[in-house]
Design a protein around this motif. Structure first.
Motif, PDB file in Angstrom:
ATOM      1  N   TYR A  59      89.046  59.867 101.589  1.00 47.15           N
ATOM      2  CA  TYR A  59      89.060  60.454 103.034  1.00 47.15           C
ATOM      3  C   TYR A  59      90.363  60.649 103.599  1.00 47.15           C
ATOM      4  O   TYR A  59      90.364  61.674 104.406  1.00 47.15           O
ATOM      5  N   TYR A  82      85.985  64.327 101.951  1.00 45.73           N
ATOM      6  CA  TYR A  82      84.978  63.675 102.933  1.00 45.73           C
ATOM      7  C   TYR A  82      83.698  63.340 102.018  1.00 45.73           C
ATOM      8  O   TYR A  82      83.112  62.238 101.961  1.00 45.73           O
ATOM      9  N   ALA A  88      82.967  58.762 107.263  1.00 50.20           N
ATOM     10  CA  ALA A  88      83.123  60.256 106.353  1.00 50.20           C
ATOM     11  C   ALA A  88      81.684  60.988 106.750  1.00 50.20           C
ATOM     12  O   ALA A  88      82.024  62.261 106.862  1.00 50.20           O
ATOM     13  N   LYS A 127      83.016  63.055 109.747  1.00 48.24           N
ATOM     14  CA  LYS A 127      83.696  64.454 109.438  1.00 48.24           C
ATOM     15  C   LYS A 127      82.808  65.508 108.767  1.00 48.24           C
ATOM     16  O   LYS A 127      83.153  66.614 109.120  1.00 48.24           O
TER      17      LYS A 127
END
Length: 352
Positions: free
Chosen positions: A249, A254, A281, A284
């Motif tokens: 991460y 990701y 994650a 993202k």
């Protein structure tokens, strides 16, 4: 299993075989020889892990000879194996009264530590080092107690001594590394974790901790290499996958992070930290439905998880669930995460 200090087994010399000579019976032996015979029998039974039988022999030996220091020591060691720690301490006391030795101080320290008597155990480890300065385990265990108390500099000094006495002591290198890491000396910690792992390749925590230290030092590539090596050797540790996921991460990978956090929750479905991290994650990756679902799972497992409320708030905001987002951010702030209040204020959340 502890090693017993075995007295040489007495040899009974028989007379030349003659028809008119009676056999010597054990009950006719002098008390000292009876005690030694019973003692040696106890040692043999201990070494075969027949601890209750060994205890009976040591009891009998001491009944015959109450001043038999080594019998007290070995009965104490047997009681330690049986987790009869208080009785073990009493026997170590007797052994020390009759014949002070570093082995009895060390054994009593171990029994006291098992009972949670840490200060008394530390005193006995100190007595052990004073009695036999070249006994590495005493330095190591005293260092471990000091580490647990947060005395990292003193702990490191003890691990130094253990390594000086025994340069092949892998655990001492490992724990000195941990003390160095607590003191912020990451390069020294990395070197000592490497030493420990080199000396004992099955000491996988050294590899895992070296990875974490590299990550803390900003060496994400090195950390990932260590995590990769670890999970190749041990595939069932959810913490390892979570830590590798966190490293991925931080490196901007990701999708790799999602994969690792997913593996962690497969191994431990109640691991709220991994659920929340996967939610972060997914945020993202702009997969807000999955982010909200994972954060909700983390909250179900730990209703006091402030970061999970914060992440679910972000997901709900992007899903246009404004009221739900505001509620989550306020809850995060209520649980001590002040940034939750900031997000609520910046998003125009009114008072409830």
């Amino acid at each position: 299993m502890r090693k017993l200090f075995l007295l040489a087994i007495s040899c009974l010399f028989s007379l030349a075989a003659q028809a008119q000579v009676d056999s010597v019976r054990a009950t006719t032996l002098p008390p000292a020889q009876q005690a030694e015979k019973l003692y040696n029998s106890g040692v043999a039974k201990y070494n075969s892990k027949s601890y209750r039988a060994a205890l009976q022999d040591f009891d009998k030996a001491l009944a015959v000879r109450p001043d038999f220091a080594k019998a007290y020591y070995n009965r104490a060691t047997t009681r330690y194996e049986l987790k009869e720690y208080q009785q073990a301490i009493q026997d170590y006391d007797q052994a020390l009264r009759l014949e002070p030795s570093f082995t009895s101080y060390f054994g009593r320290a171990q029994a006291r530590e098992a009972l949670g008597q840490r200060d008394e155990a530390q005193q006995d480890y100190t007595k052990t080092t004073e009695t036999k300065a070249d006994y590495a385990p005493a330095w190591y265990y005293r260092g471990a107690l000091r580490f647990e108390k947060g005395e990292y500099q003193a702990a490191r000094a003890d691990f130094d001594q253990a390594i000086k006495v025994d340069p092949s002591y892998a655990y001492a290198y490992h724990d000195r590394a941990s003390a160095s890491r607590q003191l912020g000396n990451y390069q020294a910690a990395i070197q000592d974790y490497s030493n420990a792992y080199s000396l004992q390749p099955d000491l996988l925590p050294a590899l895992l901790n070296r990875a974490a230290t590299k990550r803390r030092a900003g060496d994400l590539k090195g950390a990932l290499a260590d995590y990769n090596e670890y999970v190749q050797k041990k595939t069932d540790n959810p913490i390892a996958y979570t830590n590798r996921g966190s490293t991925r991460y931080e490196a901007g990978d990701y999708r790799g992070a999602v994969e690792d956090f997913g593996k962690a929750v497969e191994l431990d479905a109640k691991y709220s930290f991994a659920w929340n991290n996967r939610a972060a994650a997914y945020l993202k990756l702009e997969d807000y439905q999955k982010a909200a679902a994972d954060a909700t799972k983390a909250i179900a497992l730990n209703p006091q998880y402030a970061e999970a409320y914060l992440n679910r708030g972000h997901a709900r905001e992007m899903l246009r669930e404004a009221d739900g987002a505001c509620q989550d951010w306020r809850k995060a702030a209520e649980l001590g995460l002040e940034v939750g209040a900031t997000h609520a204020a910046n998003s125009g959340c009114g008072a409830e």
